[in-house]
Scaffold this motif. Sequence first.
Motif, PDB file in Angstrom:
ATOM      1  N   HIS A 290       0.833  -1.199   0.000  1.00 20.61           N
ATOM      2  CA  HIS A 290       0.000   0.000   0.000  1.00 20.61           C
ATOM      3  C   HIS A 290       0.872   1.255   0.000  1.00 20.61           C
ATOM      4  N   ALA A 291       0.231   2.420   0.100  1.00 25.77           N
ATOM      5  CA  ALA A 291       0.933   3.702  -0.052  1.00 25.77           C
ATOM      6  C   ALA A 291       2.008   3.897   1.012  1.00 25.77           C
ATOM      7  N   ASP A 292       1.753   3.457   2.249  1.00 25.01           N
ATOM      8  CA  ASP A 292       2.753   3.616   3.308  1.00 25.01           C
ATOM      9  C   ASP A 292       3.972   2.728   3.051  1.00 25.01           C
ATOM     10  N   ASP A 293       3.742   1.527   2.504  1.00 20.51           N
ATOM     11  CA  ASP A 293       4.865   0.677   2.114  1.00 20.51           C
ATOM     12  C   ASP A 293       5.729   1.387   1.070  1.00 20.51           C
ATOM     13  N   ASN A 294       5.063   2.062   0.151  1.00 16.82           N
ATOM     14  CA  ASN A 294       5.759   2.776  -0.915  1.00 16.82           C
ATOM     15  C   ASN A 294       6.629   3.896  -0.343  1.00 16.82           C
ATOM     16  N   LEU A 295       6.064   4.635   0.619  1.00 18.63           N
ATOM     17  CA  LEU A 295       6.806   5.715   1.264  1.00 18.63           C
ATOM     18  C   LEU A 295       8.015   5.163   2.012  1.00 18.63           C
ATOM     19  N   GLU A 296       7.836   4.076   2.715  1.00 21.02           N
ATOM     20  CA  GLU A 296       8.956   3.477   3.455  1.00 21.02           C
ATOM     21  C   GLU A 296      10.066   3.027   2.513  1.00 21.02           C
ATOM     22  N   THR A 297       9.674   2.426   1.396  1.00 25.29           N
ATOM     23  CA  THR A 297      10.669   1.995   0.415  1.00 25.29           C
ATOM     24  C   THR A 297      11.440   3.185  -0.143  1.00 25.29           C
ATOM     25  N   PHE A 298      10.735   4.260  -0.419  1.00 29.96           N
ATOM     26  CA  PHE A 298      11.375   5.489  -0.903  1.00 29.96           C
ATOM     27  C   PHE A 298      12.421   5.991   0.088  1.00 29.96           C
TER      28      PHE A 298
ATOM     29  N   ASN B  12       6.460  -6.855  13.754  1.00 30.40           N
ATOM     30  CA  ASN B  12       6.217  -5.494  13.279  1.00 30.40           C
ATOM     31  C   ASN B  12       6.441  -4.450  14.372  1.00 30.40           C
ATOM     32  N   ALA B  13       6.394  -4.880  15.628  1.00 30.77           N
ATOM     33  CA  ALA B  13       6.586  -3.940  16.743  1.00 30.77           C
ATOM     34  C   ALA B  13       8.052  -3.728  17.069  1.00 30.77           C
ATOM     35  N   SER B  14       8.921  -4.547  16.499  1.00 34.26           N
ATOM     36  CA  SER B  14      10.347  -4.483  16.819  1.00 34.26           C
ATOM     37  C   SER B  14      11.078  -3.519  15.894  1.00 34.26           C
ATOM     38  N   ASP B  15      12.105  -2.863  16.428  1.00 34.63           N
ATOM     39  CA  ASP B  15      12.955  -1.995  15.620  1.00 34.63           C
ATOM     40  C   ASP B  15      14.194  -2.724  15.116  1.00 34.63           C
TER      41      ASP B  15
ATOM     42  N   ARG C  86       9.283   3.063   9.731  1.00 34.53           N
ATOM     43  CA  ARG C  86       7.833   3.082   9.960  1.00 34.53           C
ATOM     44  C   ARG C  86       7.483   3.695  11.318  1.00 34.53           C
ATOM     45  N   HIS C  87       8.256   3.352  12.338  1.00 33.07           N
ATOM     46  CA  HIS C  87       7.904   3.773  13.711  1.00 33.07           C
ATOM     47  C   HIS C  87       8.379   5.173  14.053  1.00 33.07           C
ATOM     48  N   HIS C  88       9.469   5.629  13.431  1.00 33.76           N
ATOM     49  CA  HIS C  88      10.096   6.874  13.893  1.00 33.76           C
ATOM     50  C   HIS C  88      10.138   7.979  12.843  1.00 33.76           C
ATOM     51  N   ILE C  89      10.428   7.647  11.593  1.00 33.31           N
ATOM     52  CA  ILE C  89      10.603   8.699  10.592  1.00 33.31           C
ATOM     53  C   ILE C  89       9.275   9.100   9.958  1.00 33.31           C
TER      54      ILE C  89
ATOM     55  N   PRO D  88       6.098   8.827  11.073  1.00 32.49           N
ATOM     56  CA  PRO D  88       5.224   9.631  11.940  1.00 32.49           C
ATOM     57  C   PRO D  88       5.685  11.081  12.066  1.00 32.49           C
ATOM     58  N   LEU D  89       6.995  11.290  12.083  1.00 32.05           N
ATOM     59  CA  LEU D  89       7.517  12.657  12.185  1.00 32.05           C
ATOM     60  C   LEU D  89       7.159  13.460  10.938  1.00 32.05           C
ATOM     61  N   LEU D  90       7.303  12.845   9.770  1.00 28.18           N
ATOM     62  CA  LEU D  90       6.972  13.534   8.526  1.00 28.18           C
ATOM     63  C   LEU D  90       5.489  13.857   8.451  1.00 28.18           C
ATOM     64  N   LYS D  91       4.661  12.927   8.899  1.00 25.90           N
ATOM     65  CA  LYS D  91       3.217  13.161   8.881  1.00 25.90           C
ATOM     66  C   LYS D  91       2.814  14.210   9.911  1.00 25.90           C
ATOM     67  N   ASP D  92       3.575  14.293  10.984  1.00 21.42           N
ATOM     68  CA  ASP D  92       3.310  15.317  11.997  1.00 21.42           C
ATOM     69  C   ASP D  92       3.662  16.698  11.456  1.00 21.42           C
ATOM     70  N   LEU D  93       4.749  16.765  10.683  1.00 22.21           N
ATOM     71  CA  LEU D  93       5.153  18.038  10.092  1.00 22.21           C
ATOM     72  C   LEU D  93       4.143  18.508   9.060  1.00 22.21           C
TER      73      LEU D  93
END
Length: 436
Positions: free
Chosen positions: A124-132, A184-187, A195-198, A200-205
């Motif tokens: 899905h779209a979030d997978d795409n963003l993570e890959t980018f 999925n909960a592990s870093d 997914r867990h740290h970068i 969310p920060l971008l979406k918050d901005l």
Amino acid sequence: MKTAFQNLLYPKLDFLKGKKLLLATSGGIDSMVLVDLLLKENFEIAIAHCNFQLRGIESFEDQKFIENFAQKNNIPVFITQFDTKAFAEDYKLSTQVAARELRYNWFYELLETENFDYILTAHHADDNLETFLINLSRGTGIEGLTGIPQQNEKIIRPLLAFSRNEIEAYANENQIEWREDSSNASDKYLRNKVRHHIVPLLKDLNPGFLSAFQKTQDYLQQTQGMAEDAAIMVYQQVAQEANDEIHFNLKKLKKLSNYHSYLYQWLSEFGFSAWKDIYALADSQSGKQVFSPEFRLVKNRDFLILSPLKNLKETSEFLINENTTDVNFPIKLSFSKVDSVIETSNKTIFTDVDKLKFPLILRRWNEGDVFEPFGMDGKSKKVSKFFKDEKFSLAEKEKTWLLCSGNKIIWIVGKRADERFKVSETTKNILQIALS
């Protein structure tokens, strides 16, 4: 989301109707939502589930969940189990890369053996963003920034336009059951850190970041398309294909201010990765070369020559008996007794049979090989010096065969005959040898 999925499906993915589809299904929320959407649209589907045996009993509980779901909904199901850790260790791969290789190899095997038309995944779209972001962090060309394609040959990703939030909302509204992957909960994995740290920060901005990102990817894909078109036009001007080689004209190429980009565009598909070495070839001395797993790029005067890696150090010798009339491997030669010498050429020679020692030997050239070139009145010459005088490229040298009588060279095949075996006035038996 169902309406949005239908709106996406019928303009862009309408060709899937009536096709036999294999769904890669982990049991997670994404793949279970995809299964539900396709069932409601009456597609012909089957489920493929991989048990990677990486999470102990949880992996087998996922497998059981899929088996029960498929049985309850009367869906054909294919299950396989992999010893992923052992495979990763054997081939020195990361666990994630090993799992990817195992599952896609199996998917393509099912595609072939079970006559499926397409493989569908739930990216899905979030997978795409993570890959980018992962590709961006590693350093990549534009193709690494254009993201996951909605279709890649036989692989289709119908959910690529939808966000993780939309998928979760649909699952909750339609009371879809799924399995939660505890990993999925592990870093531990890079993707999870992103997914867990970068993200969310971008979406918050920027709350609309995901939508803006999708627009950016559309622009990047258009730019990549223009770059590919430009690469094709320039390729036609500077490249020449000959047999299994490609010759790049450096004089023409170096007139372009950004010729490195063109080399990258042309050569990346051949598995090259040592780009600094490749770019340096343009100004290096002849004979310098760079390798990929299956190809070689060599500098030869004013050209870069791309050729496949066959057995460059081939030492096999092929014996040719006296009564042989045709040889079809490794090259094609014909042998025939004739009464007189007609016009000779590089492709055809005439020899005195009584001077030959059978069986003849067909082999590659070696350093130190010496012959007496036809027409030089018995003067000897190193084969390597002949190659140099004739301005042979490294690839041409490696493809050259010698036809020998014992330790003596009869013919540098297709290039030059040896004086010692020529037909003279006293010759009684003439053998014509031709390269076809």
